[in-house]
Design a protein around this motif. Structure first.
Motif, short mmCIF file in Angstrom:
data_model
loop_
_atom_site.label_atom_id
_atom_site.label_comp_id
_atom_site.label_asym_id
_atom_site.label_seq_id
_atom_site.Cartn_x
_atom_site.Cartn_y
_atom_site.Cartn_z
N SER A 1 -14.89 -2.91 -4.91
CA SER A 1 -14.17 -2.74 -6.18
C SER A 1 -14.34 -1.35 -6.78
N THR A 2 -15.41 -0.64 -6.41
CA THR A 2 -15.64 0.70 -6.94
C THR A 2 -14.92 1.77 -6.14
N ASN A 3 -14.33 1.38 -5.02
CA ASN A 3 -13.62 2.33 -4.16
C ASN A 3 -12.29 2.70 -4.80
N PRO A 4 -11.89 3.97 -4.73
CA PRO A 4 -10.59 4.36 -5.30
C PRO A 4 -9.40 3.60 -4.70
N LYS A 5 -9.59 3.04 -3.50
CA LYS A 5 -8.51 2.30 -2.84
C LYS A 5 -8.74 0.79 -2.91
N SER A 6 -9.45 0.34 -3.96
CA SER A 6 -9.85 -1.06 -4.01
C SER A 6 -8.67 -2.02 -4.11
N ASN A 7 -7.57 -1.61 -4.72
CA ASN A 7 -6.40 -2.48 -4.80
C ASN A 7 -5.65 -2.36 -3.46
N ILE A 8 -6.15 -3.08 -2.49
CA ILE A 8 -5.75 -2.90 -1.10
C ILE A 8 -4.25 -3.09 -0.90
N ALA A 9 -3.68 -4.14 -1.47
CA ALA A 9 -2.25 -4.40 -1.28
C ALA A 9 -1.42 -3.22 -1.78
N LYS A 10 -1.76 -2.70 -2.95
CA LYS A 10 -0.99 -1.57 -3.50
C LYS A 10 -1.09 -0.36 -2.59
N GLU A 11 -2.27 -0.09 -2.07
CA GLU A 11 -2.47 1.06 -1.17
C GLU A 11 -1.63 0.90 0.10
N ILE A 12 -1.63 -0.30 0.63
CA ILE A 12 -0.86 -0.55 1.86
C ILE A 12 0.64 -0.40 1.61
N PHE A 13 1.13 -1.03 0.56
CA PHE A 13 2.56 -0.95 0.27
C PHE A 13 2.99 0.50 0.04
N ASN A 14 2.21 1.26 -0.71
CA ASN A 14 2.56 2.65 -0.97
C ASN A 14 2.54 3.49 0.31
N ALA A 15 1.53 3.27 1.15
CA ALA A 15 1.42 4.05 2.39
C ALA A 15 2.59 3.79 3.32
N PHE A 16 2.98 2.54 3.45
CA PHE A 16 4.07 2.20 4.37
C PHE A 16 5.43 2.63 3.79
N ARG A 17 5.60 2.50 2.49
CA ARG A 17 6.85 2.99 1.88
C ARG A 17 6.99 4.49 2.08
N ASN A 18 5.88 5.21 1.97
CA ASN A 18 5.92 6.65 2.13
C ASN A 18 6.35 7.06 3.54
N GLU A 19 6.17 6.17 4.50
CA GLU A 19 6.62 6.43 5.88
C GLU A 19 8.01 5.86 6.14
N GLY A 20 8.65 5.32 5.09
CA GLY A 20 10.02 4.84 5.21
C GLY A 20 10.16 3.40 5.66
N LEU A 21 9.06 2.63 5.68
CA LEU A 21 9.14 1.24 6.10
C LEU A 21 9.41 0.32 4.91
N TRP A 22 10.08 -0.78 5.16
CA TRP A 22 10.24 -1.84 4.16
C TRP A 22 8.87 -2.48 3.92
N THR A 23 8.72 -3.10 2.74
CA THR A 23 7.46 -3.79 2.44
C THR A 23 7.72 -5.26 2.14
N GLY A 24 6.82 -6.09 2.64
CA GLY A 24 6.88 -7.52 2.42
C GLY A 24 5.52 -8.06 2.03
N ALA A 25 5.50 -8.97 1.07
CA ALA A 25 4.25 -9.58 0.60
C ALA A 25 4.13 -10.99 1.15
#
Length: 545
Positions: free
Chosen positions: A206-230
């Motif tokens: 929880s103290t890690n800057p990337k602790s909100n894992i889902a948000k980090e993943i969605f942002n990273a994949f969107r930045n590469e042009g991929l669709w995101t699904g939850a």
């Protein structure tokens, strides 16, 4: 409907029993029900030993009974679909059917034990519910405490979603579906409706800057042009609104009667809607809502009666491993809410017949034929759905040919990779994606935006078609076939007069001759000795008659 398909499966088994010898029967059964090799080896070791034959046959029939239920559900899913009416969703579905290849990731605190995701918490007597970890796995209450305490040690400091996104993009993947919450209720996102989450203060990550894992993943994949699904599990085995602590859990279902305790059930419905709305509101543009736990659904009295009628027949003692319960999650209302946040959102209410299952998801199997609606095979790439230590991944040969087979039948392939407790993928996952990427660089024009063309496959040749009339014939090489054949014969189609016939990855035109209603392509020796790719070679024909 359940009883009809179970009868069909039983009839099929009875026919098998009347044919061949026991070993032949076994092999037919294994092939018919797509039994995993691990289980087939285990069954063989128990059945085909003289001293164990009687016990082994009992094991076989027990296993067949379980597989009939699973197979019946598969048939049930394959034969029922309600088309979408929302024009924005229809447009989105058409786009989704063109992108063909996606990534699924199962990840949670359970990865620390290297066990199947969530299911060991379920008090059902199935192999995937076995408990072997923790201080006292023979005591359910203690096991559940140890399992849920994994939150306090989950610290995947190697988490690097940007690396995953780049590898997925290079492989040719176009969308990602990530497990924001599985059945155990552990949230891989910062939900304000529970403390059982990766961002809770008791979780070291929880103290890690990337602790909100889902948000980090969605942002990273969107930045590469991929669709995101939850991915989101409807059942939640942590919240007291689903498994009330006053009652012991009975099986995978809610552990109280929703009709007897409507206020409690409404709190669960509200809890579920609120968490999904968080994901649809605070995590950027979302393309797919992929809901699991199909037993959480509105169920009619006739469906319930049919289920128990068959269950009693299959369990003469009266013991039923799991029940069916009317669990109206108010899905129609939820879908309206989420599409107000995300217009055109594709919703996949898995295994629930109705208008909220925009595409169907055959699990860990590829249909034998094309299907008359949007579909996606979700497939394990190595180990299990969740992290498996020392997992063995499918070969590039098998993975690429599976993608071709799925696409030729009009489907999408959603390939699962499971991150480990350190937040990293195993090297085998990267190696497999590299194989995909190398092949897709040469052959992707026959994959993306393609449509099926009859007969879809002949012998070891699959085929697809583009809207401009171009047809692609994929020659699937044998495992030991490293060199292209001198001639490739296609029986079902023939190039039109003046059509160009080429090999993807090579510039020169290929010579061909008519062969009955089909044609024969000659592959020059220079090209055979220096094929542009491995595992499958693609003949491109600009127009067929």
């Amino acid at each position: 409907m359940f009883s009809y398909f179970r009868f069909s499966c039983k009839y099929c088994i009875s026919s098998l029993l009347l044919s061949a010898n026991c070993y032949g029967l076994f092999n037919k059964f294994i092939k018919l029900f797509h039994v995993h090799s691990f289980y087939s080896k285990t069954l063989k070791s128990q059945i085909f030993k003289p001293k164990k034959m009687k016990r082994g046959l009992l094991l076989l029939f027990t296993f067949i009974s379980l597989q009939m239920n699973l197979f019946a559900q598969a048939i049930y899913e394959d034969e029922r679909y309600v088309p979408e009416k929302d024009p924005l969703v229809i447009e989105k579905l058409n786009q989704w059917q063109n992108i063909k290849f996606g990534l699924l990731m199962h990840w949670g605190n359970y990865s620390q034990w290297g066990i199947v995701e969530s299911w060991s918490l379920c008090p059902e007597d199935y192999g995937w519910c076995e408990r072997k970890k923790g201080s006292n796995p023979q005591n359910y209450s203690e096991y559940k405490k140890d399992y849920e305490a994994l939150k306090k040690t989950f610290n995947p400091t190697g988490f690097n979603p940007e690396q995953w996104a780049k590898a997925a993009k290079a492989a040719g993947m176009k969308y990602v579906v990530f497990t924001t919450k599985h059945h155990d209720g552990f949230c891989m996102f910062d939900s304000k409706y529970t403390n059982y989450k990766v961002t809770d203060k008791d979780c070291p990550f929880s103290t890690n800057p990337k602790s909100n894992i889902a948000k980090e993943i969605f942002n990273a994949f969107r930045n590469e042009g991929l669709w995101t699904g939850a991915y989101f599990s409807k059942p939640d085995w942590n919240t007291p609104y689903y498994w009330d602590p006053y009652f012991p859990p009975l099986d995978r279902n809610v552990n109280y009667d929703p009709e007897l305790y409507p206020e409690k059930w409404n709190k669960f419905v509200e809890f579920t809607h609120n968490q999904i709305l968080e994901l649809m509101s605070d995590y950027g543009k979302m393309d797919i809502l992929w809901l699991d736990g199909g037993w959480v659904a509105k169920t009619t009295k006739s469906e319930t009666d049919a289920f128990y009628k068959d269950a009693i027949k299959e369990g003469p003692s009266g013991f039923i491993k799991h029940r069916i319960v009317n669990q109206d999650i108010k899905m129609d209302e939820l879908v309206e809410k989420v599409r107000a946040k995300q217009p055109g959102l594709i919703v996949v209410d898995r295994a629930v017949h109705g208008k909220n299952q925009n595409y169907l998801t055959p699990e860990n199997r590829v249909p034998e034929k094309t299907l008359p609606y949007p579909w996606e095979s979700c497939i394990i790439s190595g180990g299990g759905w969740s992290y498996t230590p020392d997992a063995k991944y499918m070969s590039g040969h098998d993975g690429i040919q599976m993608l071709i087979d799925v696409v030729a039948k009009g489907g999408n392939l959603l390939l699962n990779i499971a991150p480990g407790p350190d937040g990293k993928w195993q090297q085998g996952a990267y190696d497999l994606l590299k194989e995909y990427g190398d092949w897709m660089k040469i052959n992707s024009e026959g994959i993306y935006n393609s449509k099926p063309i009859e007969p879809f496959k002949e012998a070891n040749i699959c085929m697809t078609k583009q809207n401009n009339g171009t047809v692609y014939f994929f020659y699937l090489a044998g495992k030991d076939e490293k060199e292209m054949p001198a001639e490739i014969t296609i029986k079902s189609h023939q190039p039109a007069t003046g059509a160009n016939v080429t090999l993807l990855g090579a510039k020169e035109k290929l010579k061909w001759v008519k062969d009955g209603n089909g044609f024969k392509v000659m592959i020059p020796k220079k090209l055979r000795m220096n094929a542009p790719c491995q595992y499958a070679w693609t003949i491109k024909v600009s127009k067929v008659i």
